[in-house]
Enzyme design. Structure first.
Site, short mmCIF file in Angstrom:
data_model
loop_
_atom_site.label_atom_id
_atom_site.label_comp_id
_atom_site.label_asym_id
_atom_site.label_seq_id
_atom_site.Cartn_x
_atom_site.Cartn_y
_atom_site.Cartn_z
N ARG A 138 0.85 -1.22 0.00
CA ARG A 138 0.00 0.00 0.00
C ARG A 138 0.88 1.26 0.00
O ARG A 138 0.56 2.26 -0.62
CB ARG A 138 -0.98 0.01 1.18
CG ARG A 138 -1.75 1.34 1.30
CD ARG A 138 -3.08 1.27 2.05
NE ARG A 138 -3.03 0.50 3.27
CZ ARG A 138 -2.40 0.88 4.39
NH1 ARG A 138 -1.76 2.03 4.45
NH2 ARG A 138 -2.42 0.10 5.46
N ASP A 171 -6.61 19.92 -14.30
CA ASP A 171 -7.03 18.61 -14.80
C ASP A 171 -6.60 18.55 -16.27
O ASP A 171 -7.17 19.24 -17.11
CB ASP A 171 -8.55 18.46 -14.64
CG ASP A 171 -9.06 17.09 -15.08
OD1 ASP A 171 -8.37 16.41 -15.86
OD2 ASP A 171 -10.16 16.71 -14.64
N LYS A 226 -8.25 7.36 -19.20
CA LYS A 226 -8.52 7.89 -20.53
C LYS A 226 -7.32 7.68 -21.46
O LYS A 226 -6.99 6.55 -21.75
CB LYS A 226 -8.94 9.36 -20.41
CG LYS A 226 -9.98 9.61 -19.30
CD LYS A 226 -11.31 8.95 -19.55
CE LYS A 226 -12.24 8.95 -18.34
NZ LYS A 226 -12.52 10.24 -17.74
C1 LIG Z 1 -12.97 10.72 -16.50
C2 LIG Z 1 -12.53 12.03 -16.00
C3 LIG Z 1 -12.27 12.23 -14.62
C4 LIG Z 1 -12.51 11.16 -13.58
O1 LIG Z 1 -11.69 10.06 -13.75
P1 LIG Z 1 -12.12 8.53 -13.38
O2 LIG Z 1 -10.91 7.77 -13.79
O3 LIG Z 1 -13.37 8.24 -14.14
O4 LIG Z 1 -12.37 8.50 -11.90
C5 LIG Z 1 -11.81 13.48 -14.24
N1 LIG Z 1 -11.64 14.49 -15.13
C6 LIG Z 1 -11.87 14.32 -16.45
C7 LIG Z 1 -11.65 15.47 -17.38
C8 LIG Z 1 -12.33 13.10 -16.92
O5 LIG Z 1 -12.59 12.95 -18.23
#
Ligand SMILES: *Cc1c(COP(=O)(O)O)cnc(C)c1O
Length: 373
Positions: free
Chosen positions: A47, A170, A195
């Site tokens: 962990r 982000d 993604k």
């Molecule tokens: C998908 C996404 C998230 C969240 O990520 P998860 O892996 O689904 O928890 C955050 N920000 C953006 C821009 C996303 O496309």
């Protein structure tokens, strides 16, 4: 080193004595202690750290040009670690157009713990107006989901830093190929590695990459280790494997997205295309200034309303109707339906994650679907 080289080498650390070219998956949850009490592998318990996560974090740090990084079990877990690292009562500013899953997390899990405002972060006057003495971070997402609105990263950083506020970006939509927020002096980059980093729609992950190993970063590391929302060694392995081809995949996504955006813009049944690479995008100049490539995501408004948008989506053969993005296969979704009843997204908006199929096939499919309404 250049990004292609980092992508291939920075996450692969096979044990030199074994002769392996590729680092294997280490499933052991615990590591041997010597007679002198030392841990020769540098790891104690999985962990806290393990070889696959260390390798993943190494490539993530280098690919975003940071000082350190922390890998999580999902993008939302990475976001949650940022919010949990803040003192209760801290005020945070977030964009009015952002990933709905994180917006819902803030609203549902942090009400009464943090103060927050969702505003147009790119409007200087509005941003200045909302900064308070207890503002700790400004969260930005650029290009935004699903409207592909841009935020001028450097401009927000300058406003924030003048007041001792940190900026978190982000960078999921852009990836480090299109945009490097740390080079524009943002403090922290967040990714949903589910993604483009994963790239094959088959694993979940999240990441934070920091510009410096500050006290705040140590706190985030504590949330990672003590909170335990960590990826498994196998997930780390597959991410390291996928990141090796990230530069080439992203370039392919962008080449297809540029052509698809141009095709859509010229179709009579399309009202508007939102893609930073189009001259018609209201922030095209900013896109050209702060992005190296315009990304693989676009949205468009179908002429008419929800009914016409549904007709288009249901006539497509090659595009899969599904949420998420960044995989090799093209996905399309009716975003307002996914976001639920409080969504402000136009009802005729379709969001496309442009895949790596041949562009002629993608255009032919959209052509027949748009012609059908
Ligand atoms: C998908 C996404 C998230 C969240 O990520 P998860 O892996 O689904 O928890 C955050 N920000 C953006 C821009 C996303 O496309």
């Amino acid at each position: 080193m250049k990004i292609e080289t980092i992508a291939i080498h920075a996450g692969n650390h096979p044990d030199k004595t074994s002769g392996l070219v590729i680092q294997p998956i280490t499933t052991s949850t615990t590591f041997t202690r010597n007679a002198d009490g030392e841990y020769p592998s540098g790891h104690i318990y999985s962990r806290s750290s393990n070889p696959n996560r260390t390798s993943l974090e190494n490539v993530l740090t280098q690919i975003e040009g940071g000082a350190d990084s922390a890998a999580f079990s999902s993008g939302n877990a990475a976001g949650m670690a940022v919010f949990q690292s803040l003192q209760p009562g801290t005020h945070i500013i977030l964009p009015d157009d952002m990933y709905h899953g994180l917006r819902n997390q803030i609203k549902n899990l942090f009400a009464g713990i943090l103060e927050f405002d969702f505003i147009d972060v790119n409007d200087d006057a509005v941003l200045q107006q909302h900064i308070k003495p207890n503002t700790g971070i400004i969260w930005i997402e650029t290009p935004s989901n699903p409207l592909l609105k841009l935020t001028d990263i450097k401009k927000v950083v300058d406003i924030a830093h003048a007041k001792g506020i940190k900026v978190v970006c982000d960078n999921t939509f852009a990836t480090p190929l299109c945009q490097q927020p740390l080079a524009l002096e943002a403090d922290l980059v967040m990714h949903s590695s589910t993604k483009y980093f994963g790239g094959h729609s088959d694993l979940m992950g999240g990441a934070l990459i920091t510009a410096e190993k500050s006290e705040w970063w140590q706190k985030i590391r504590q949330v990672q280790e003590m909170g335990g929302a960590i990826p498994s060694p196998a997930d780390c392995y597959y991410l390291v494997r996928s990141i090796k081809t990230l530069p080439y995949r992203v370039r392919g996504h962008v080449v297809n997205a540029v052509q698809l955006a141009e095709f859509l813009e010229n179709h009579k049944n399309v009202e508007q295309v939102m893609y930073p690479g189009l001259a018609s995008h209201p922030q095209h100049q900013l896109a050209s200034k702060q992005m190296n490539l315009y990304g693989g995501m676009l949205s468009f408004l179908v002429e008419g309303g929800q009914q016409e948008a549904s007709k288009v989506i249901n006539s497509l053969q090659l595009f899969t109707q599904a949420t998420s993005l960044g995989g090799v296969e093209s996905l399309i979704e009716h975003r307002a339906l996914v976001e639920g009843p409080d969504s402000k997204t136009p009802r005729n908006l379709l969001r496309v994650s442009v895949g790596l199929e041949h562009i002629d096939d993608l255009i032919a499919d959209l052509q027949q679907a748009l012609d059908s309404i």
